[in-house]
Design a protein around this motif. Sequence first.
Motif, mmCIF file in Angstrom:
data_model
loop_
_atom_site.group_PDB
_atom_site.id
_atom_site.type_symbol
_atom_site.label_atom_id
_atom_site.label_comp_id
_atom_site.label_asym_id
_atom_site.label_seq_id
_atom_site.Cartn_x
_atom_site.Cartn_y
_atom_site.Cartn_z
ATOM 1 N N GLN A 24 0.632 -1.851 0.142
ATOM 2 C CA GLN A 24 0.337 -0.326 -0.133
ATOM 3 C C GLN A 24 0.956 1.348 -0.163
ATOM 4 N N ARG A 25 1.912 1.324 0.895
ATOM 5 C CA ARG A 25 2.940 2.447 0.540
ATOM 6 C C ARG A 25 3.178 2.991 -0.425
ATOM 7 N N LEU A 30 3.458 5.794 -5.333
ATOM 8 C CA LEU A 30 3.492 6.127 -7.116
ATOM 9 C C LEU A 30 2.205 6.729 -7.391
ATOM 10 N N SER A 31 1.245 6.885 -6.935
ATOM 11 C CA SER A 31 0.147 7.794 -7.306
ATOM 12 C C SER A 31 0.854 9.325 -7.188
ATOM 13 N N ALA A 32 1.635 9.870 -6.955
ATOM 14 C CA ALA A 32 2.725 10.903 -6.710
ATOM 15 C C ALA A 32 3.073 11.751 -8.323
ATOM 16 N N PHE A 55 -3.356 -2.422 -7.845
ATOM 17 C CA PHE A 55 -2.850 -1.466 -8.250
ATOM 18 C C PHE A 55 -4.345 -0.877 -9.849
ATOM 19 N N VAL A 56 -4.737 0.007 -9.534
ATOM 20 C CA VAL A 56 -5.257 0.677 -10.609
ATOM 21 C C VAL A 56 -5.232 2.846 -10.053
ATOM 22 N N PRO A 57 -4.051 2.755 -10.657
ATOM 23 C CA PRO A 57 -4.023 4.176 -10.570
ATOM 24 C C PRO A 57 -4.614 5.099 -11.316
#
Length: 561
Positions: A24-25, A30-32, A55-57
């Motif tokens: 999760q971390r 990666l979301s940034a 993982f579906v960003p």
Amino acid sequence: KQLSRYTSLARFSLRANQPEGVNQRLRDSLSAYKRIIVAVSEQRLASYQSFFAKFVPESPVIYLFFTPGKMMLQIQRAVAHASAVVLGHSYNSDVQRQVADVLFARASADGQLSASLGELFPTGAGVTITPKTPLHFVPEEYGLSSVHLKRIDSIALDGVRQGAYPGCQVVVLKNGHIMFDKAFGTYTGKGSPRVESTSIYDLASLSKTTGTLLAIMKLYDKGRFNLTDKISDHLPFLQRTDKKDITIQEILYHQSGLPSWIPFYQEAIDKDSYDGRLFSARKDAHHPLRLGTTSWANPKFKFKSDYVSSVKTGDYIVQICDSLWLNRSFRKVIEEKIAEAPLKQKRYVYSDVGFILLGMLVEQLAGMPMEVYLQREFYEPMGLEHTGYLPLRRFAKSEIVPSNKDLFLRKEILQGFVHDEASAFFGGLAGNAGLFSTARDVARVYQMLLNGGEIDGQRYLSKETCQLFTTETSKISRRGLGFDKPDADDPKKGNCAPAAPAEVYGHTGFTGTCAWVDPLNELVYVFLSNRIYPDVTNRKLNQLHIRERIQGAIYDAMKKK
């Protein structure tokens, strides 16, 4: 290592069987990022499935498989959400370098699957991309809303549906990048070819700023003339006329006193070959053809054999359509008619005649035909493969969109021959019209101007010349030095959307074209159509304000700061 040659990147490693907290971390980290590349080099992915299950960003994700293709089925759900997948088959270092080059448009990929990969990709799937494939950008990253830009589709298609034009091209650039690039409709209506991005249009008066004015700016750069020069100093046939004191600047501002246009072609028509008058204010037996709101014409005339032939022979070498050839001596007739035309007071009157003189000025100062000069100085080095005068010398007719059914003068469909009669009787090479191009090519010209005379690291005009020509405005009209601009006093009178700032510059064309540059917002907008096919009296493009509405949609798409 190869990717880092093209961009700065942060590297993360995903380890087998990571605890969910660690997973999760990593997902949060990666979301940034605006782009995520997942490079897969292991064949057994079961121990990574817990990470990919969630993982579906929102950012675009590209999966690179340096393994056999069927391995991707182990993380099928995540791959199904990818924005792109590259199948490299092997972890070999050469393959890795090739894949990195493909991602940054430095190499080609043209493979197709020989067998399907589950429900992810069918047999034969595979997109061909090369370094020449047009680049696509995410509008949101440049302050534009993709949702609002989609309104351009509905406006353009509405124009097709309502008969404003059979088809069109629209290109929008922001900060030099393509935000929108689409073609709509067909060449001439149902059953005709679809318009592609490479279909070539008659630019009409957009030729003035995409052709003639570029050459003028280049020659100004080289110090060949001053704006305050009298044009008669360079064109001797004007010296003993009432036009001897007209300056080049007055012509660029359209306030020289020259007439708006002169029907040169009438000098080639035999006045004894038809009954009554050539034109009438109303329709009758002799005047069945409508040319304008209150203009009807008699098509039953013959050309003077001194000037026009149905075959190419001797001095009849200037082609004005498929079946007509003009005597080279007609150029003198054009000069005489301009010299004789009475000069009016110096107020703002948009003039084709002025730009015909500017085209002659370019020939004189460059010492070669204007089309040759433009090809050498701009179009060829800029890679504008679909731009030029007399397109039938280089392109098949099928690549050029027909502009009009000319039932009056040339009595044929005009496809690859300029619609504008003055330019046609000048051999298609006059300063007022005659350039053919695509929206993509036109956009590159205006991007070069927006960049201050430079594009792709090569300089074509000085910054100072670009600044002067694109910012100066007449004291008595909205016109710039050759460029059109929004009307600050009454936006409805101009050719731009009300949201366009005063700094915008560009031009429109009679065939249904326009190009506008907004230096404040670093925008370029190009619209090309053949709205006069089949009929010159079709005014729906203007009545529906299609060009202005599309420009308005671009401004609506700009996010409020």
